[in-house]
Design a protein around this motif. Structure first.
Motif, PDB file in Angstrom:
ATOM      1  N   THR A  93     -12.542   5.406  -7.905  1.00  0.00           N
ATOM      2  CA  THR A  93     -13.411   4.242  -8.123  1.00  0.00           C
ATOM      3  C   THR A  93     -13.037   3.082  -7.207  1.00  0.00           C
ATOM      4  OG1 THR A  93     -11.972   3.406  -9.897  1.00  0.00           O
ATOM      5  CG2 THR A  93     -13.791   4.855 -10.537  1.00  0.00           C
ATOM      6  N   ALA A  94     -11.782   3.077  -6.724  1.00  0.00           N
ATOM      7  CA  ALA A  94     -11.338   1.986  -5.853  1.00  0.00           C
ATOM      8  C   ALA A  94     -11.601   2.261  -4.381  1.00  0.00           C
ATOM      9  CB  ALA A  94      -9.840   1.727  -6.070  1.00  0.00           C
ATOM     10  N   HIS A  95     -12.007   3.479  -4.030  1.00  0.00           N
ATOM     11  CA  HIS A  95     -12.144   3.853  -2.625  1.00  0.00           C
ATOM     12  C   HIS A  95     -13.430   3.284  -2.029  1.00  0.00           C
ATOM     13  CE1 HIS A  95      -9.569   7.697  -3.536  1.00  0.00           C
ATOM     14  NE2 HIS A  95      -8.944   6.570  -3.835  1.00  0.00           N
ATOM     15  N   SER A  96     -13.282   2.518  -0.974  1.00  0.00           N
ATOM     16  CA  SER A  96     -14.444   1.948  -0.296  1.00  0.00           C
ATOM     17  C   SER A  96     -14.771   2.766   0.954  1.00  0.00           C
ATOM     18  CB  SER A  96     -14.167   0.501   0.115  1.00  0.00           C
ATOM     19  OG  SER A  96     -13.166   0.458   1.127  1.00  0.00           O
ATOM     20  N   THR A  97     -15.996   2.616   1.436  1.00  0.00           N
ATOM     21  CA  THR A  97     -16.405   3.303   2.664  1.00  0.00           C
ATOM     22  C   THR A  97     -15.519   2.872   3.830  1.00  0.00           C
ATOM     23  OG1 THR A  97     -18.693   3.446   1.886  1.00  0.00           O
ATOM     24  CG2 THR A  97     -18.317   3.706   4.250  1.00  0.00           C
ATOM     25  N   GLY A  98     -15.240   1.569   3.907  1.00  0.00           N
ATOM     26  CA  GLY A  98     -14.385   1.071   4.980  1.00  0.00           C
ATOM     27  C   GLY A  98     -12.969   1.605   4.886  1.00  0.00           C
ATOM     28  N   GLY A  99     -12.457   1.700   3.655  1.00  0.00           N
ATOM     29  CA  GLY A  99     -11.112   2.227   3.475  1.00  0.00           C
ATOM     30  C   GLY A  99     -11.010   3.682   3.883  1.00  0.00           C
ATOM     31  N   PHE A 129      -1.963   6.651   8.734  1.00  0.00           N
ATOM     32  CA  PHE A 129      -2.673   7.433   7.726  1.00  0.00           C
ATOM     33  C   PHE A 129      -2.198   7.064   6.319  1.00  0.00           C
ATOM     34  CE2 PHE A 129      -2.871  11.173   4.958  1.00  0.00           C
ATOM     35  CZ  PHE A 129      -4.227  11.477   5.007  1.00  0.00           C
ATOM     36  N   HIS A 130      -0.885   7.021   6.132  1.00  0.00           N
ATOM     37  CA  HIS A 130      -0.363   6.736   4.793  1.00  0.00           C
ATOM     38  C   HIS A 130      -0.556   5.268   4.415  1.00  0.00           C
ATOM     39  CE1 HIS A 130       1.143  10.705   3.927  1.00  0.00           C
ATOM     40  NE2 HIS A 130       1.489  10.786   5.201  1.00  0.00           N
ATOM     41  N   ARG A 131      -0.502   4.385   5.402  1.00  0.00           N
ATOM     42  CA  ARG A 131      -0.826   2.992   5.115  1.00  0.00           C
ATOM     43  C   ARG A 131      -2.282   2.899   4.654  1.00  0.00           C
ATOM     44  NH1 ARG A 131       0.289   0.847   9.812  1.00  0.00           N
ATOM     45  NH2 ARG A 131       2.363   0.069   9.295  1.00  0.00           N
ATOM     46  N   GLY A 132      -3.160   3.639   5.325  1.00  0.00           N
ATOM     47  CA  GLY A 132      -4.573   3.638   4.944  1.00  0.00           C
ATOM     48  C   GLY A 132      -4.807   4.210   3.561  1.00  0.00           C
ATOM     49  N   LEU A 133      -4.062   5.265   3.213  1.00  0.00           N
ATOM     50  CA  LEU A 133      -4.191   5.832   1.872  1.00  0.00           C
ATOM     51  C   LEU A 133      -3.890   4.792   0.802  1.00  0.00           C
ATOM     52  CD1 LEU A 133      -2.570   9.403   1.841  1.00  0.00           C
ATOM     53  CD2 LEU A 133      -4.991   8.815   1.733  1.00  0.00           C
ATOM     54  N   VAL A 134      -2.759   4.127   0.951  1.00  0.00           N
ATOM     55  CA  VAL A 134      -2.364   3.141  -0.060  1.00  0.00           C
ATOM     56  C   VAL A 134      -3.334   1.962  -0.080  1.00  0.00           C
ATOM     57  CG1 VAL A 134      -0.548   1.514  -0.728  1.00  0.00           C
ATOM     58  CG2 VAL A 134       0.040   3.852  -0.079  1.00  0.00           C
ATOM     59  N   ALA A 135      -3.870   1.613   1.089  1.00  0.00           N
ATOM     60  CA  ALA A 135      -4.831   0.500   1.151  1.00  0.00           C
ATOM     61  C   ALA A 135      -6.103   0.799   0.366  1.00  0.00           C
ATOM     62  CB  ALA A 135      -5.170   0.180   2.606  1.00  0.00           C
ATOM     63  N   LEU A 136      -6.393   2.077   0.088  1.00  0.00           N
ATOM     64  CA  LEU A 136      -7.571   2.421  -0.710  1.00  0.00           C
ATOM     65  C   LEU A 136      -7.521   1.794  -2.098  1.00  0.00           C
ATOM     66  CD1 LEU A 136      -7.972   6.231   0.127  1.00  0.00           C
ATOM     67  CD2 LEU A 136      -9.449   4.356   0.910  1.00  0.00           C
ATOM     68  N   ALA A 137      -6.311   1.495  -2.575  1.00  0.00           N
ATOM     69  CA  ALA A 137      -6.185   0.889  -3.907  1.00  0.00           C
ATOM     70  C   ALA A 137      -6.693  -0.543  -3.934  1.00  0.00           C
ATOM     71  CB  ALA A 137      -4.732   0.925  -4.364  1.00  0.00           C
ATOM     72  N   GLY A 138      -6.780  -1.188  -2.770  1.00  0.00           N
ATOM     73  CA  GLY A 138      -7.238  -2.571  -2.728  1.00  0.00           C
ATOM     74  C   GLY A 138      -6.256  -3.553  -3.341  1.00  0.00           C
ATOM     75  N   SER A 139      -4.967  -3.227  -3.273  1.00  0.00           N
ATOM     76  CA  SER A 139      -3.931  -4.070  -3.879  1.00  0.00           C
ATOM     77  C   SER A 139      -3.012  -4.658  -2.811  1.00  0.00           C
ATOM     78  CB  SER A 139      -3.086  -3.251  -4.866  1.00  0.00           C
ATOM     79  OG  SER A 139      -1.915  -3.951  -5.223  1.00  0.00           O
ATOM     80  N   PRO A 140      -3.032  -5.961  -2.591  1.00  0.00           N
ATOM     81  CA  PRO A 140      -2.111  -6.566  -1.625  1.00  0.00           C
ATOM     82  C   PRO A 140      -0.647  -6.298  -1.966  1.00  0.00           C
ATOM     83  CG  PRO A 140      -3.847  -8.115  -2.215  1.00  0.00           C
ATOM     84  CD  PRO A 140      -3.974  -6.958  -3.153  1.00  0.00           C
ATOM     85  N   ARG A 141      -0.318  -6.209  -3.247  1.00  0.00           N
ATOM     86  CA  ARG A 141       1.078  -5.951  -3.638  1.00  0.00           C
ATOM     87  C   ARG A 141       1.512  -4.551  -3.214  1.00  0.00           C
ATOM     88  NH1 ARG A 141      -1.106  -9.455  -7.138  1.00  0.00           N
ATOM     89  NH2 ARG A 141       0.174 -11.221  -7.878  1.00  0.00           N
ATOM     90  N   LEU A 142       0.632  -3.567  -3.439  1.00  0.00           N
ATOM     91  CA  LEU A 142       0.964  -2.214  -2.995  1.00  0.00           C
ATOM     92  C   LEU A 142       1.033  -2.135  -1.474  1.00  0.00           C
ATOM     93  CD1 LEU A 142      -0.996   0.315  -5.255  1.00  0.00           C
ATOM     94  CD2 LEU A 142       1.476  -0.033  -5.102  1.00  0.00           C
ATOM     95  N   ASP A 143       0.121  -2.828  -0.797  1.00  0.00           N
ATOM     96  CA  ASP A 143       0.147  -2.836   0.668  1.00  0.00           C
ATOM     97  C   ASP A 143       1.485  -3.375   1.176  1.00  0.00           C
ATOM     98  OD1 ASP A 143      -2.431  -1.871   0.700  1.00  0.00           O
ATOM     99  OD2 ASP A 143      -3.354  -3.826   1.102  1.00  0.00           O
ATOM    100  N   ALA A 144       1.959  -4.462   0.562  1.00  0.00           N
ATOM    101  CA  ALA A 144       3.229  -5.063   0.984  1.00  0.00           C
ATOM    102  C   ALA A 144       4.390  -4.101   0.732  1.00  0.00           C
ATOM    103  CB  ALA A 144       3.459  -6.376   0.249  1.00  0.00           C
ATOM    104  N   GLN A 145       4.381  -3.414  -0.407  1.00  0.00           N
ATOM    105  CA  GLN A 145       5.435  -2.451  -0.699  1.00  0.00           C
ATOM    106  C   GLN A 145       5.406  -1.285   0.283  1.00  0.00           C
ATOM    107  OE1 GLN A 145       7.960  -2.737  -2.958  1.00  0.00           O
ATOM    108  NE2 GLN A 145       8.742  -0.916  -1.915  1.00  0.00           N
ATOM    109  N   MET A 146       4.207  -0.861   0.650  1.00  0.00           N
ATOM    110  CA  MET A 146       4.093   0.264   1.584  1.00  0.00           C
ATOM    111  C   MET A 146       4.625  -0.117   2.958  1.00  0.00           C
ATOM    112  SD  MET A 146       3.332   3.382   1.485  1.00  0.00           S
ATOM    113  CE  MET A 146       2.919   4.795   2.515  1.00  0.00           C
ATOM    114  N   GLU A 147       4.456  -1.362   3.364  1.00  0.00           N
ATOM    115  CA  GLU A 147       5.016  -1.796   4.646  1.00  0.00           C
ATOM    116  C   GLU A 147       6.526  -1.600   4.671  1.00  0.00           C
ATOM    117  OE1 GLU A 147       3.475  -2.702   7.423  1.00  0.00           O
ATOM    118  OE2 GLU A 147       1.549  -2.355   6.435  1.00  0.00           O
TER     119      GLU A 147
END
Length: 219
Positions: A93-99, A129-147
């Motif tokens: 449900t969180a996956h966007s076309t852009g993501g 690829f893996h950064r993009g996967l996590v970005a599908l969640a749309g969560s800045p906190r998860l994005d920061a952790q993935m970095e």
């Protein structure tokens, strides 16, 4: 942390994640402060943050150096990845076309790098690829952790030596996972990714344990 220190930390973290700084590299303050355009005090604040993130370490008689991770570090990072990445795949449900397009772009990037026999480029595309996967969640906190995790992952890859034998099999795994996500088959993508991550963890642990003999190593 000040904004300037945060920017400096991010720049250094990105250099590690993209492979520009390798395990054991010494980071002299004078050169770094000049290249980053920050004061020595600001740089020290940034370095302290990266030490806390386990990307850098303070080594006796050498100052601050890029960490050399051990097998226990691999296990811990993959423990987090196995909790986060498959979960993001399942939540369609969180996956966007852009993501999804960003995930697909990383697959294309990896294949192009492989065709050019640019294996460090393949490793970089895998990070994207893996950064993009996590970005599908749309969560800045998860994005920061993935970095943070991706910076450590690059150090793991460096310890493996030649990147081709490790990364080649995952090119088509990435493509298969992207296909499943585009079809809305999040559970299937998550299951495939879980198997993929467990296999990668085993390879990395086995290789790094062989290098170190046994036990964790951070410097």
């Amino acid at each position: 942390m000040s904004m300037s220190a945060d920017r400096a930390a991010r720049a250094l973290r990105d250099q590690v994640a993209e492979g520009a700084l390798s395990c054991g590299t010494r980071l002299p303050e004078e050169r770094l402060s000049a290249s980053l355009g920050v004061s020595r005090n600001t740089l020290r604040e940034a370095l302290s943050q990266l030490v806390a993130e386990r990307i850098l370490v303070r080594a006796p008689h050498r100052g601050v150096v890029v960490a050399t991770p051990g097998a226990d570090d691999v296990r811990d990072v993959y423990r987090v990845r196995l909790l986060v990445e498959p979960g993001v795949c399942r939540d369609t449900t969180a996956h966007s076309t852009g993501g999804l397009a960003a995930v697909r772009a990383a697959v294309t990037e990896g294949r192009a790098a492989a065709a050019a026999e640019d294996w460090p480029g393949v490793a970089g595309a895998n990070q994207h690829f893996h950064r993009g996967l996590v970005a599908l969640a749309g969560s800045p906190r998860l994005d920061a952790q993935m970095e943070l995790l991706l910076a450590e992952m690059r150090l793991f890859f460096q310890r493996m030596g030649a990147p081709e034998p490790f990364h080649r099999p995952y090119l088509e795994e990435n493509a298969a996972i992207a296909n499943l996500l585009e079809e809305g088959r999040g559970d299937d993508a998550a299951d495939r990714l879980t198997s993929y991550l467990r296999a990668a963890e085993h390879q990395l642990v086995e290789a790094i344990t062989a290098l170190d003999g046994s036990g964790p190593r951070r410097s």
